[in-house]
Design an enzyme around this catalytic site. Structure first.
Site, short mmCIF file in Angstrom:
data_model
loop_
_atom_site.label_atom_id
_atom_site.label_comp_id
_atom_site.label_asym_id
_atom_site.label_seq_id
_atom_site.Cartn_x
_atom_site.Cartn_y
_atom_site.Cartn_z
CE1 TYR A 187 -6.20 47.78 69.43
CE2 TYR A 187 -3.87 48.36 69.40
CZ TYR A 187 -5.18 48.64 69.76
OH TYR A 187 -5.46 49.80 70.46
N PRO B 99 -13.56 50.31 73.30
CG PRO B 99 -12.82 48.84 74.94
CD PRO B 99 -14.07 49.30 74.24
CE LYS C 150 -8.82 57.39 67.85
NZ LYS C 150 -7.52 57.98 68.09
#
Length: 382
Positions: free
Chosen positions: A194, A286, A290
């Protein structure tokens, strides 16, 4: 035609519910608007919480998942050209996550349903829902499916949500989207990355040891055709850049799509004998991974409630279904909002806002408590 439970939608939620009911001796019929090929190739999320893996194993739908799924013990955060690893087992008391594409879950569940379960009717468009009946079109002919209960697993654009009278809705639209690609190239990382950067957010994921899944934050209404392959790889390179020996592997891009970012919840998730599950009741951006896991959680709760009802006549779990699900839904909504606003650069974002984001990212990197909070939410609350 009669079924104890009528299930609208053959996504992971509807198919898993049918499988769990079958294992409990409760018959069902699944109605799916699209054809089998469309359903089995519809690209969606692929990060599975441990609870989702456990549910698939418990109903005998995890043989291929256990062989081919990629176990991940954490994620990597990148910002300020540095990398920070979050060790999930260490931070959560042993929990991890698994990468296994939703397309493969659907293929596994479809095969089981057709081989062992009740009717799974493709190209059957539900057009009306009553408490004890679903009207649907098959080959242009109207048919009726009588039932004890109706479960709407037909997604955000399905008809089931409209069958809940006086429902309250809560929603948020985000001022950016994701340009997602599939590429025939081995992943450049062992676990998901990320990345926060001044150029916007980027995510490096994977579908298999030979297929990478990557995303770029882009403006809303972006046309994928405006992003040739070289431009995508160059932008990914810039956003993932770190002051370390790391290289983004490039390869042929086989698919491009743009996904808007949205949060949505409808309450309640039940009216009398009609129940909602998955995207029919709630949508999350997203970033927190979840959506699929919430859908699975919904039907696990509902399957237990239906099994209890038919075994004992007690409606306590059915009566608690909506409140039980919504507690988890709102926790996931908050976490997804947190991850999304933390990592994305909003249009018109000020330097002050950017510094706040970096402050929070540094706290996650430096504080075990903050890292554990993120890890526990990401890996899935018990």
């Amino acid at each position: 035609m009669f079924a104890t439970v009528a299930i609208i939608g053959a996504g992971p939620a509807g198919l898993l519910l049918a499988r769990m009911l079958h294992k409990a001796g409760i018959d069902s019929v699944v109605l799916e608007h699209r054809d089998r090929a469309y359903v089995e190739h519809r690209q969606r999320a692929g990060m599975l919480e441990q609870g989702t893996v456990d549910a698939l194993r418990a109903c005998g739908a995890a043989d291929r998942l256990d062989r081919e799924g990629l176990l991940h013990h954490g994620i990597e955060l990148r910002f300020d050209r540095r990398s920070h690893h979050l060790d999930f087992p260490d931070l959560t008391g042993g929990r991890s996550v698994t990468i296994y594409a939703q397309t493969e879950i659907v293929k596994d569940l479809v095969a089981l349903q057709l081989r062992e379960g009740g009717p799974l009717i493709f190209e059957a468009q539900a057009v009306a829902i009553e408490q004890d009946m679903v009207t649907f079109l098959r080959d242009g002919v109207e048919e009726k499916l009588s039932c004890d209960f109706v479960v709407g697993c037909d997604g955000f654009h399905g008809i089931s949500r409209a069958a809940i009278p006086d429902a309250r809705t809560y929603e948020r639209d985000y001022p950016y989207s994701w340009l997602g690609i599939l590429a025939d190239v081995p992943p450049s990382c062992a676990e998901l990355i990320y990345a926060h950067s001044e150029r916007g957010f980027a995510l490096h994921s994977m579908r298999s040891p030979t297929v990478s899944r990557l995303y770029l934050q882009v403006p809303n209404d972006t046309d994928p055709d405006d992003w040739p392959d070289d431009r995508i790889w160059d932008e990914l390179d810039a956003r993932f850049a770190v002051d370390a020996d790391w290289k983004l592997m490039r390869g042929p891009i086989t698919q491009k799509s743009v996904t808007p970012m949205r949060s949505f919840v409808t309450e309640p998730m039940r009216h009398d004998r009609i129940f909602l599950a998955g995207d029919a009741a709630h949508i999350v951006p997203p970033t927190g991974a979840k959506g699929l896991n919430l859908a699975i959680s919904d039907v696990v709760i509902l399957a237990r409630a239906l099994e209890r009802w038919y075994a004992t006549g007690s409606a306590d779990l059915l009566d608690a279904y909506s409140d039980t699900c919504l507690r988890r839904v709102w926790r996931a909504e908050h976490f997804s909002y947190f991850m999304t606003t933390l990592l994305h650069r909003a249009p018109g974002q000020t330097a002050f806002d950017a510094r706040l984001q970096l402050s929070q990212l540094h706290r996650i990197a430096d504080s075990r408590h903050a890292a554990a909070e993120l890890a526990e939410n990401y890996a899935g609350l018990r």
